[in-house]
Structure formats: structure tokens, C-alpha cells
Write a protein that holds these residues in place. Sequence first.
Motif, PDB file in Angstrom:
ATOM      1  N   MET A 207       0.678  -1.087  -0.023  1.00 41.03           N
ATOM      2  CA  MET A 207      -0.068   0.133  -0.123  1.00 41.03           C
ATOM      3  C   MET A 207       0.869   1.379  -0.068  1.00 41.03           C
ATOM      4  O   MET A 207       0.898   2.072  -0.996  1.00 41.03           O
ATOM      5  N   ILE A 208       1.520   1.573   1.065  1.00 38.04           N
ATOM      6  CA  ILE A 208       2.367   2.932   1.275  1.00 38.04           C
ATOM      7  C   ILE A 208       3.496   3.061   0.332  1.00 38.04           C
ATOM      8  O   ILE A 208       3.371   4.138  -0.308  1.00 38.04           O
ATOM      9  N   ALA A 209       4.484   1.817   0.046  1.00 36.76           N
ATOM     10  CA  ALA A 209       5.476   1.993  -0.688  1.00 36.76           C
ATOM     11  C   ALA A 209       4.887   2.492  -2.195  1.00 36.76           C
ATOM     12  O   ALA A 209       5.639   3.552  -2.757  1.00 36.76           O
ATOM     13  N   PRO A 210       4.220   1.478  -2.675  1.00 35.68           N
ATOM     14  CA  PRO A 210       3.726   1.965  -4.103  1.00 35.68           C
ATOM     15  C   PRO A 210       2.986   3.322  -4.205  1.00 35.68           C
ATOM     16  O   PRO A 210       3.270   4.021  -5.140  1.00 35.68           O
ATOM     17  N   GLN A 211       2.402   3.774  -3.184  1.00 34.10           N
ATOM     18  CA  GLN A 211       1.712   5.076  -3.358  1.00 34.10           C
ATOM     19  C   GLN A 211       2.827   6.443  -3.249  1.00 34.10           C
ATOM     20  O   GLN A 211       2.834   7.258  -4.157  1.00 34.10           O
ATOM     21  N   LEU A 212       3.901   6.122  -2.417  1.00 32.49           N
ATOM     22  CA  LEU A 212       4.847   7.108  -2.367  1.00 32.49           C
ATOM     23  C   LEU A 212       5.788   6.960  -3.626  1.00 32.49           C
ATOM     24  O   LEU A 212       6.111   8.283  -4.197  1.00 32.49           O
TER      25      LEU A 212
ATOM     26  N   ASN B 132      16.697  -5.664   1.918  1.00 32.19           N
ATOM     27  CA  ASN B 132      15.425  -6.012   2.041  1.00 32.19           C
ATOM     28  C   ASN B 132      14.597  -5.038   0.991  1.00 32.19           C
ATOM     29  O   ASN B 132      14.814  -4.030   0.912  1.00 32.19           O
ATOM     30  N   PRO B 133      13.863  -5.761  -0.063  1.00 35.18           N
ATOM     31  CA  PRO B 133      13.343  -5.136  -1.070  1.00 35.18           C
ATOM     32  C   PRO B 133      12.382  -3.760  -0.627  1.00 35.18           C
ATOM     33  O   PRO B 133      12.450  -2.854  -1.168  1.00 35.18           O
ATOM     34  N   THR B 134      11.587  -4.196   0.065  1.00 40.40           N
ATOM     35  CA  THR B 134      10.837  -2.907   0.893  1.00 40.40           C
ATOM     36  C   THR B 134      11.585  -1.988   1.555  1.00 40.40           C
ATOM     37  O   THR B 134      11.165  -0.624   1.277  1.00 40.40           O
ATOM     38  N   GLY B 135      12.605  -2.216   2.124  1.00 40.67           N
ATOM     39  CA  GLY B 135      13.282  -1.320   2.940  1.00 40.67           C
ATOM     40  C   GLY B 135      14.045  -0.259   1.710  1.00 40.67           C
ATOM     41  O   GLY B 135      14.201   0.702   1.734  1.00 40.67           O
ATOM     42  N   GLU B 136      14.901  -1.050   0.826  1.00 41.49           N
ATOM     43  CA  GLU B 136      15.590  -0.535  -0.490  1.00 41.49           C
ATOM     44  C   GLU B 136      14.425   0.377  -1.147  1.00 41.49           C
ATOM     45  O   GLU B 136      14.774   1.468  -1.369  1.00 41.49           O
ATOM     46  N   ARG B 137      13.316   0.181  -1.170  1.00 37.32           N
ATOM     47  CA  ARG B 137      12.234   1.068  -2.091  1.00 37.32           C
ATOM     48  C   ARG B 137      12.159   2.452  -1.227  1.00 37.32           C
ATOM     49  O   ARG B 137      12.025   3.342  -1.609  1.00 37.32           O
ATOM     50  N   LEU B 138      11.831   2.027   0.165  1.00 34.29           N
ATOM     51  CA  LEU B 138      11.635   3.170   1.160  1.00 34.29           C
ATOM     52  C   LEU B 138      12.849   4.090   0.886  1.00 34.29           C
ATOM     53  O   LEU B 138      12.657   5.298   1.091  1.00 34.29           O
ATOM     54  N   ALA B 139      13.883   3.425   1.062  1.00 35.23           N
ATOM     55  CA  ALA B 139      15.188   4.153   1.169  1.00 35.23           C
ATOM     56  C   ALA B 139      15.491   5.104   0.009  1.00 35.23           C
ATOM     57  O   ALA B 139      16.003   6.311  -0.123  1.00 35.23           O
TER      58      ALA B 139
ATOM     59  N   GLY C  61      13.718  13.357   1.365  1.00 39.29           N
ATOM     60  CA  GLY C  61      14.054  13.967   2.708  1.00 39.29           C
ATOM     61  C   GLY C  61      13.282  13.249   3.777  1.00 39.29           C
ATOM     62  O   GLY C  61      13.752  13.573   4.853  1.00 39.29           O
ATOM     63  N   MET C  62      12.558  12.374   3.508  1.00 37.91           N
ATOM     64  CA  MET C  62      11.874  11.390   4.475  1.00 37.91           C
ATOM     65  C   MET C  62      12.641  10.886   5.547  1.00 37.91           C
ATOM     66  O   MET C  62      13.743  10.158   5.071  1.00 37.91           O
ATOM     67  N   LEU C  63      12.600  10.774   6.815  1.00 32.67           N
ATOM     68  CA  LEU C  63      13.321  10.129   7.715  1.00 32.67           C
ATOM     69  C   LEU C  63      12.956   8.708   7.970  1.00 32.67           C
ATOM     70  O   LEU C  63      11.524   8.547   8.014  1.00 32.67           O
ATOM     71  N   LEU C  64      13.846   7.702   7.771  1.00 31.81           N
ATOM     72  CA  LEU C  64      13.449   6.368   8.302  1.00 31.81           C
ATOM     73  C   LEU C  64      14.712   6.103   9.506  1.00 31.81           C
ATOM     74  O   LEU C  64      15.803   6.486   9.536  1.00 31.81           O
TER      75      LEU C  64
ATOM     76  N   ASP D  47      24.129  -2.517  12.706  1.00 31.84           N
ATOM     77  CA  ASP D  47      25.154  -2.171  11.874  1.00 31.84           C
ATOM     78  C   ASP D  47      24.989  -2.958  10.498  1.00 31.84           C
ATOM     79  O   ASP D  47      25.718  -2.863   9.477  1.00 31.84           O
ATOM     80  N   LYS D  48      23.744  -3.417  10.250  1.00 37.42           N
ATOM     81  CA  LYS D  48      23.286  -4.069   9.079  1.00 37.42           C
ATOM     82  C   LYS D  48      22.196  -3.244   8.291  1.00 37.42           C
ATOM     83  O   LYS D  48      21.730  -3.653   7.400  1.00 37.42           O
ATOM     84  N   LEU D  49      21.856  -1.996   8.771  1.00 43.41           N
ATOM     85  CA  LEU D  49      20.927  -1.139   8.195  1.00 43.41           C
ATOM     86  C   LEU D  49      21.258  -0.469   7.021  1.00 43.41           C
ATOM     87  O   LEU D  49      22.219  -0.244   6.633  1.00 43.41           O
ATOM     88  N   ILE D  50      20.315  -0.133   6.254  1.00 39.45           N
ATOM     89  CA  ILE D  50      20.530   0.478   4.865  1.00 39.45           C
ATOM     90  C   ILE D  50      21.452   1.691   5.178  1.00 39.45           C
ATOM     91  O   ILE D  50      20.946   2.417   6.167  1.00 39.45           O
ATOM     92  N   GLU D  51      22.235   2.122   4.499  1.00 38.80           N
ATOM     93  CA  GLU D  51      23.177   3.225   4.428  1.00 38.80           C
ATOM     94  C   GLU D  51      22.213   4.435   4.633  1.00 38.80           C
ATOM     95  O   GLU D  51      21.210   4.684   4.062  1.00 38.80           O
ATOM     96  N   GLY D  52      22.544   5.268   5.746  1.00 39.62           N
ATOM     97  CA  GLY D  52      21.905   6.170   6.041  1.00 39.62           C
ATOM     98  C   GLY D  52      20.609   6.303   7.108  1.00 39.62           C
ATOM     99  O   GLY D  52      20.277   7.160   7.479  1.00 39.62           O
ATOM    100  N   VAL D  53      20.292   5.193   7.445  1.00 36.95           N
ATOM    101  CA  VAL D  53      19.423   4.734   8.516  1.00 36.95           C
ATOM    102  C   VAL D  53      19.788   4.703   9.741  1.00 36.95           C
ATOM    103  O   VAL D  53      20.608   4.102  10.285  1.00 36.95           O
TER     104      VAL D  53
END
Length: 110
Positions: free
Chosen positions: A19-24, A50-57, A64-67, A81-87
Motif C-alpha cells: 500500500m504505502i510504498a507503491p503510493q509513495l 530488504n526489497p521493501t526497505g530499499e524501496r523506502l530508502a 528527505g523522509m526520515l527512516l 550495523d546492518k541497516l541500509i546506509e543512512g538509516v
Amino acid sequence: MNVAYVFSTPNASFILEKMIAPQLEEGRHGANVVGMFFFVDNNYLLVRGNPTGERLARVARKTGMLLMGCDQCCYQREIADKLIEGVPVGCFPDLYRALSGVQVDQVITL
């Protein structure tokens, strides 16, 4: 309207992915999402690869959205220490500080 999401339920992955990722990504969400904060196992969405996380990133880098992941949840799961860069990881005071420069009109917990 500026909104921030807090993801704490086990259904967050489905809601974000379908829902949310496609809309964004398509620019049709209807509100300006300024931040997303993840609790418990939802932090696995923020792990590199993670595909969803990479999409959100990608959306976050563009808008400029904060994750942010919950620090205690990430450390307990040994993924901080395994999170997407910048999160970043943090707690509520860190979230408040990170969002202090934007007017948050509504916080939605899912």
C-alpha cells in the motif's frame, strides 16, 4: 499535510509493501510523509537488501523522509550495523529531534 508513521504491528510489512510504498513511489499517497519509525521485528525491513526497505530508502533519498529504527530493537536483534546506509537507530528523543524541523500534522501508528 505532513504525517509520520510508527510501525509496531506485525502487519507493517504487508501494509508498506502493498500500500504505502507503491503510493509513495507513484506520488499518490495524498500526504507528505516526513518520517517513519520502526519497532520490534519491523526493523528487519530496514536491513540492507530488504526489497521493501530499499524501496523506502530510494523514496527517502528523493524526498528527505526520515527512516529510523528503534535502537533497542535493532541492538537486541543484532542488526544495528546492518541497516541500509543512512538509516539511523534511535529512541523517541532522537526521533523528536530529527523531526523537529518539520511540522508534523499527524502521527499514524500501524
